[in-house]
Design an enzyme around this catalytic site. Structure first.
Site, PDB file in Angstrom:
ATOM      1  N   GLN A  40      47.907  34.503  46.593  1.00 20.76           N
ATOM      2  CA  GLN A  40      47.807  35.811  47.210  1.00 20.76           C
ATOM      3  C   GLN A  40      48.538  36.718  46.223  1.00 20.76           C
ATOM      4  O   GLN A  40      49.741  36.554  46.021  1.00 20.76           O
ATOM      5  CB  GLN A  40      48.505  35.714  48.568  1.00 20.76           C
ATOM      6  CG  GLN A  40      48.483  36.884  49.491  1.00 20.76           C
ATOM      7  CD  GLN A  40      49.015  38.189  48.955  1.00 20.76           C
ATOM      8  OE1 GLN A  40      48.224  39.106  48.684  1.00 20.76           O
ATOM      9  NE2 GLN A  40      50.324  38.300  48.794  1.00 20.76           N
ATOM     10  N   ILE A  41      47.843  37.655  45.568  1.00 20.07           N
ATOM     11  CA  ILE A  41      48.473  38.343  44.427  1.00 20.07           C
ATOM     12  C   ILE A  41      48.957  39.762  44.731  1.00 20.07           C
ATOM     13  O   ILE A  41      49.474  40.438  43.846  1.00 20.07           O
ATOM     14  CB  ILE A  41      47.514  38.412  43.211  1.00 20.07           C
ATOM     15  CG1 ILE A  41      46.289  39.286  43.533  1.00 20.07           C
ATOM     16  CG2 ILE A  41      47.114  37.029  42.744  1.00 20.07           C
ATOM     17  CD1 ILE A  41      45.637  39.834  42.264  1.00 20.07           C
ATOM     18  N   TYR A  65      56.369  37.974  47.303  1.00 20.77           N
ATOM     19  CA  TYR A  65      55.528  37.451  46.212  1.00 20.77           C
ATOM     20  C   TYR A  65      56.411  36.890  45.090  1.00 20.77           C
ATOM     21  O   TYR A  65      56.193  35.772  44.617  1.00 20.77           O
ATOM     22  CB  TYR A  65      54.628  38.576  45.687  1.00 20.77           C
ATOM     23  CG  TYR A  65      53.842  38.234  44.451  1.00 20.77           C
ATOM     24  CD1 TYR A  65      52.641  37.528  44.531  1.00 20.77           C
ATOM     25  CD2 TYR A  65      54.294  38.627  43.182  1.00 20.77           C
ATOM     26  CE1 TYR A  65      51.919  37.219  43.392  1.00 20.77           C
ATOM     27  CE2 TYR A  65      53.576  38.326  42.041  1.00 20.77           C
ATOM     28  CZ  TYR A  65      52.385  37.617  42.151  1.00 20.77           C
ATOM     29  OH  TYR A  65      51.680  37.312  41.009  1.00 20.77           O
TER      30      TYR A  65
HETATM   31  N1  LIG Z   1      47.063  39.593  37.136  1.00 21.17           N
HETATM   32  C1  LIG Z   1      48.351  39.679  36.815  1.00 21.17           C
HETATM   33  O1  LIG Z   1      48.801  40.675  36.245  1.00 21.17           O
HETATM   34  C2  LIG Z   1      49.281  38.528  37.129  1.00 21.17           C
HETATM   35  C3  LIG Z   1      50.634  38.657  36.754  1.00 21.17           C
HETATM   36  C4  LIG Z   1      51.492  37.617  37.047  1.00 21.17           C
HETATM   37  C5  LIG Z   1      51.035  36.472  37.662  1.00 21.17           C
HETATM   38  N2  LIG Z   1      49.728  36.392  38.040  1.00 21.17           N
HETATM   39  C6  LIG Z   1      49.289  35.174  38.711  1.00 21.17           C
HETATM   40  O2  LIG Z   1      48.124  34.682  38.058  1.00 21.17           O
HETATM   41  C7  LIG Z   1      47.300  34.007  39.005  1.00 21.17           C
HETATM   42  C8  LIG Z   1      45.876  34.526  38.935  1.00 21.17           C
HETATM   43  O3  LIG Z   1      45.887  35.911  39.282  1.00 21.17           O
HETATM   44  P1  LIG Z   1      44.608  36.858  39.112  1.00 21.17           P
HETATM   45  O4  LIG Z   1      45.111  38.159  38.624  1.00 21.17           O
HETATM   46  O5  LIG Z   1      43.545  36.141  38.371  1.00 21.17           O
HETATM   47  O6  LIG Z   1      44.202  37.072  40.638  1.00 21.17           O
HETATM   48  P2  LIG Z   1      42.814  36.857  41.397  1.00 21.17           P
HETATM   49  O7  LIG Z   1      43.036  37.366  42.791  1.00 21.17           O
HETATM   50  O8  LIG Z   1      41.689  37.415  40.619  1.00 21.17           O
HETATM   51  O9  LIG Z   1      42.693  35.270  41.408  1.00 21.17           O
HETATM   52  C9  LIG Z   1      43.285  34.472  42.398  1.00 21.17           C
HETATM   53  C10 LIG Z   1      42.230  33.529  42.914  1.00 21.17           C
HETATM   54  O10 LIG Z   1      42.835  32.682  43.897  1.00 21.17           O
HETATM   55  C11 LIG Z   1      41.937  32.555  44.982  1.00 21.17           C
HETATM   56  N3  LIG Z   1      42.733  32.262  46.187  1.00 21.17           N
HETATM   57  C12 LIG Z   1      43.544  33.093  46.871  1.00 21.17           C
HETATM   58  N4  LIG Z   1      44.091  32.445  47.914  1.00 21.17           N
HETATM   59  C13 LIG Z   1      43.603  31.178  47.893  1.00 21.17           C
HETATM   60  C14 LIG Z   1      43.776  30.046  48.715  1.00 21.17           C
HETATM   61  N5  LIG Z   1      44.576  30.081  49.798  1.00 21.17           N
HETATM   62  N6  LIG Z   1      43.121  28.912  48.389  1.00 21.17           N
HETATM   63  C15 LIG Z   1      42.297  28.848  47.317  1.00 21.17           C
HETATM   64  N7  LIG Z   1      42.086  29.898  46.503  1.00 21.17           N
HETATM   65  C16 LIG Z   1      42.727  31.042  46.785  1.00 21.17           C
HETATM   66  C17 LIG Z   1      41.209  33.882  45.077  1.00 21.17           C
HETATM   67  O11 LIG Z   1      39.955  33.790  45.754  1.00 21.17           O
HETATM   68  C18 LIG Z   1      41.044  34.243  43.605  1.00 21.17           C
HETATM   69  O12 LIG Z   1      39.836  33.746  43.084  1.00 21.17           O
HETATM   70  C19 LIG Z   1      47.972  34.194  40.364  1.00 21.17           C
HETATM   71  O13 LIG Z   1      48.762  33.059  40.641  1.00 21.17           O
HETATM   72  C20 LIG Z   1      48.869  35.396  40.151  1.00 21.17           C
HETATM   73  O14 LIG Z   1      49.977  35.405  41.020  1.00 21.17           O
HETATM   74  C21 LIG Z   1      48.841  37.392  37.783  1.00 21.17           C
END
Ligand SMILES: NC(=O)c1ccc[n+]([C@@H]2O[C@H](COP(=O)([O-])OP(=O)(O)OC[C@H]3O[C@@H](n4cnc5c(N)ncnc54)[C@H](O)[C@@H]3O)[C@@H](O)[C@H]2O)c1
Length: 309
Positions: A75-76, A141
């Site tokens: 959950q982002i 988060y």
């Molecule tokens: N985008 C950023 O700037 C950033 C920065 C730091 C960390 N992150 C981390 O990187 C990872 C990917 O982020 P992102 O930006 O690609 O986000 P995103 O929302 O595009 O990808 C997350 C994916 O996880 C899936 N998901 C959510 N809850 C779920 C659940 N309960 N079970 C199965 N799948 C589930 C969603 O459907 C989605 O496809 C995350 O862990 C996020 O916390 C991202």
């Protein structure tokens, strides 16, 4: 290599899946599609629609028997985590523990965990921030990412799992969702190309470290292959404030339209910039894509998406 990517239908996860497939890996994806898109998952990858909290995950991971699991599912939305901390904890803490447990039972060699530099350290005077800096998350988060790292270390000691945490800076690039609260680059790209006003929260002087998605994917590949364990910042060490970011993007998109300033978001972090020299030393990783180039690729991708619609 046989790899499993949780969250593999999302922005970073699906880009990672493409790179793994291109490298000849056998790839499986687990995603509940709460945010991700099935169409983004490479055809060569096996897809399983499942919540990472679901108890059936254990049997599924055992049947896939991956060597490496990249845990990207989360959950982002930081603001949602503050508004609904129990929901955030369910997905981001319980989900992570379920993934780790499933990995130990399936004999997975290594887990690479998507952590977050900004949310983990909180506001800090030490910039760029090294991994040794105390963690002071200011959101559920951030607390969940800290807990995820702690559980990873426990499963490493007790379960014999190799655990690497990558503390991403602000990741941007093609496929980022422009509709959520996260992803200012995606939001600006969409607004600029639609000819709509972009809104900057507050004075726009809040700074971030923007790292291009392909560089983050490269860090994941290095983390899967390099013997070293532990937590690594994945950022550029350079900051850009939101006003500068908007100006750069407007220029890239060829749009002459000032942004509007809205009210500041209470509790929003002022500064964030990561020192990634440890990742350079231990993982042999460094960012390759400079901000101007990354923004230009991203705006071009969003423009192409609009043309294809
Ligand atoms: N985008 C950023 O700037 C950033 C920065 C730091 C960390 N992150 C981390 O990187 C990872 C990917 O982020 P992102 O930006 O690609 O986000 P995103 O929302 O595009 O990808 C997350 C994916 O996880 C899936 N998901 C959510 N809850 C779920 C659940 N309960 N079970 C199965 N799948 C589930 C969603 O459907 C989605 O496809 C995350 O862990 C996020 O916390 C991202």
């Amino acid at each position: 290599m046989r790899a499993l990517v949780t969250g593999g239908a999302g922005f970073i996860g699906s880009t990672l899946v493409d790179a793994l497939v291109a490298n000849g890996a056998q790839v499986s994806v687990v995603d509940d599609l709460s945010r991700g898109q099935r169409a983004q998952v490479a055809e060569a990858a096996d897809f399983h629609q499942l919540d990472v909290v679901d108890e059936r995950l254990v049997a599924l991971v055992a049947s896939i028997a991956p060597e490496v699991v990249f845990h990207e599912a989360a959950q982002i939305d930081v603001r949602r985590s503050v508004a609904e901390p129990v929901f955030d904890t369910r997905v981001n803490v319980l989900g992570t523990v379920n993934v780790l447990e499933a990995c130990v039972r399936a004999g997975v060699r290594r887990v690479v965990f998507a952590s977050s530099g900004g949310a983990l350290y909180g506001d800090t005077d030490v910039l760029p921030t090294p991994e040794t800096h105390p963690s002071r998350p200011a959101s559920a988060y951030g607390a969940a990412k800290l807990a995820g790292e702690a559980y990873g270390s426990v499963f490493q000691q007790v379960g014999g799992l190799e655990f690497v945490a990558l503390r991403y800076a602000n990741v941007y690039g093609p496929r980022q969702d422009p509709h959520g609260e996260a992803g200012v680059v995606a939001i600006f790209a969409e607004r600029l190309l639609r000819g709509e006003d972009a809104v900057i929260n507050g004075d726009g002087e809040q700074t971030r470290d923007y790292v291009y998605v392909d560089d983050v994917v490269a860090a994941n590949l290095r983390a899967a292959e390099t013997p070293t364990l532990g937590a690594y910042n994945i950022g550029t060490g350079r900051t850009c404030d939101v006003n500068q970011l908007y100006a750069l993007m407007a220029q890239t998109a060829g749009v002459d339209r000032p942004a509007r300033h809205g009210p500041a978001k209470p509790g929003e972090q002022r500064v964030s910039c990561l020192d990634a020299s440890l990742a350079t030393d231990r993982l042999g990783w460094q960012p390759r894509v400079v901000l101007e180039e990354g923004l230009s690729r991203t705006v071009a991708w969003f423009a192409e998406q609009r043309r294809a619609q």
